[in-house]
Design an enzyme around this catalytic site. Sequence first.
Site, mmCIF file in Angstrom:
data_model
loop_
_atom_site.group_PDB
_atom_site.id
_atom_site.type_symbol
_atom_site.label_atom_id
_atom_site.label_comp_id
_atom_site.label_asym_id
_atom_site.label_seq_id
_atom_site.Cartn_x
_atom_site.Cartn_y
_atom_site.Cartn_z
ATOM 1 N N HIS A 24 41.609 32.718 43.085
ATOM 2 C CA HIS A 24 42.463 32.118 44.126
ATOM 3 C C HIS A 24 42.461 30.581 44.111
ATOM 4 O O HIS A 24 42.159 29.920 45.083
ATOM 5 C CB HIS A 24 42.241 32.712 45.525
ATOM 6 C CG HIS A 24 40.855 32.695 46.096
ATOM 7 N ND1 HIS A 24 40.092 31.572 46.175
ATOM 8 C CD2 HIS A 24 40.135 33.682 46.671
ATOM 9 C CE1 HIS A 24 38.960 31.855 46.761
ATOM 10 N NE2 HIS A 24 38.938 33.128 47.063
ATOM 11 N N ASP A 84 37.219 41.249 46.715
ATOM 12 C CA ASP A 84 36.377 41.283 45.513
ATOM 13 C C ASP A 84 35.091 42.074 45.764
ATOM 14 O O ASP A 84 34.419 42.473 44.816
ATOM 15 C CB ASP A 84 36.065 39.874 44.975
ATOM 16 C CG ASP A 84 35.587 38.896 46.016
ATOM 17 O OD1 ASP A 84 35.919 39.073 47.202
ATOM 18 O OD2 ASP A 84 34.870 37.949 45.656
HETATM 19 FE FE1 FEO Z 1 34.581 35.949 49.944
HETATM 20 FE FE2 FEO Z 1 33.365 36.857 46.862
HETATM 21 O O1 FEO Z 1 34.473 36.965 48.375
#
Ligand code: FEO
Length: 397
Positions: A24, A84
Amino acid sequence: MKPIEIAPGIYDVGVNDWNIEDFHGYSTPFGTSYNAYLIMDEKIALIDAVKDKEHFPEEMLHKVAAIVDPAKIDYVISNHTEMDHSGALGKVLQAVGVDTPLICSRVGHKNLALHFHQDWNFKVVKSGAELSLGKRTLTFLETRMLHWPDSMFTYIKEDQILFSSDAFGQHYAGNEKFDDVLGGAVMPHAKKYYANILMHFSPQVLKLVKAVTAMGMEFKMICPDHGVVWRKNPRKILDAYVRWANQERVHKAVLVYDSMWSSTEKMANAIAAGIAEKGVEVRPMTLRKWHRSDVMTEILDAGAIIVGSPTLNNNIFPTVMDMLIYMKGLRPFNKLAAAFGSYGWSGEAVKQINTQFEAMKLEIMDPGLRVQYVPNKESLETCVEWGRKIGGAIVQG
Ligand code: FEO
């Protein structure tokens, strides 16, 4: 691929994402890992899942199955809702049993429901709640806005092992699973991770470190959801987090810029020379080469942010504006700031950069430096002198 036993009866059953290059907006040339942890006790607990992409859920479940039949897992713990770590929860619960208690924070419950729209067997826990697995006790600690409102840590008090979700992580895929195995490379990865994921939440980091210190929590091992486990000296990463959260600055200037016809670049080089004359480390970073997330990593401990942009169609050059917007979101503080740039006829960019600096509440140390069209010998000497002024201000602190 085998699960890795990180401590007696505790396994990393996560996966490496070797090929991800952009997380991202954060460049990840070393990939990343999605760590998940299986705790074998009289009761069996699984902490977090992995991204629901390619073969990742299957690989994770294969690793679990190498230790125990997934259907024997008693609790699934979701420390964090971001996809994730939660993406594969549906597939995990299918293997484990859809009625298995899914432990999460109050906001975790709300956010998981908004992500998956499933009536899972949610068990909401508050900070300080405990769950006995037999020989071990899990303690849950809500860590709101570190870095999502749902985030929480899970701690085994008997082993002094912390499962810290995203905190203390690094975007790094590797077969090395411990800080002492990865060696000196670990801190640069951890620094880039802090600068791009957690800098915005620095006040919460300081509050959390204070809270866990007051609670007398000790850590023999810190297990984040990305990268390696801290086992050699967990204090090292805790101390680094305090330093980074305070944005303690060294004698360093980051000079980030883009250029249309090399004039702003010529200015940047001359300014850098002037800064260096004062004994200050200077990092000229053209946005044609450097990714915004690498620039932020350098900004984390810099004393000054110097931004250069030509004026294009009465505006800041688009790549520079992208950098400024990204920077503003991450909330750097405790830095001097100044803007420069070449222009043709209207020259609004420097003023507009200052507006962005004001929005970031940075200390603008100079109204800015502009050169019309191509700098000549005299204007380049002005740039060098301007750099000396910046370098001197950094040294004075
Ligand atoms: Fe905030 Fe690794 O997700």
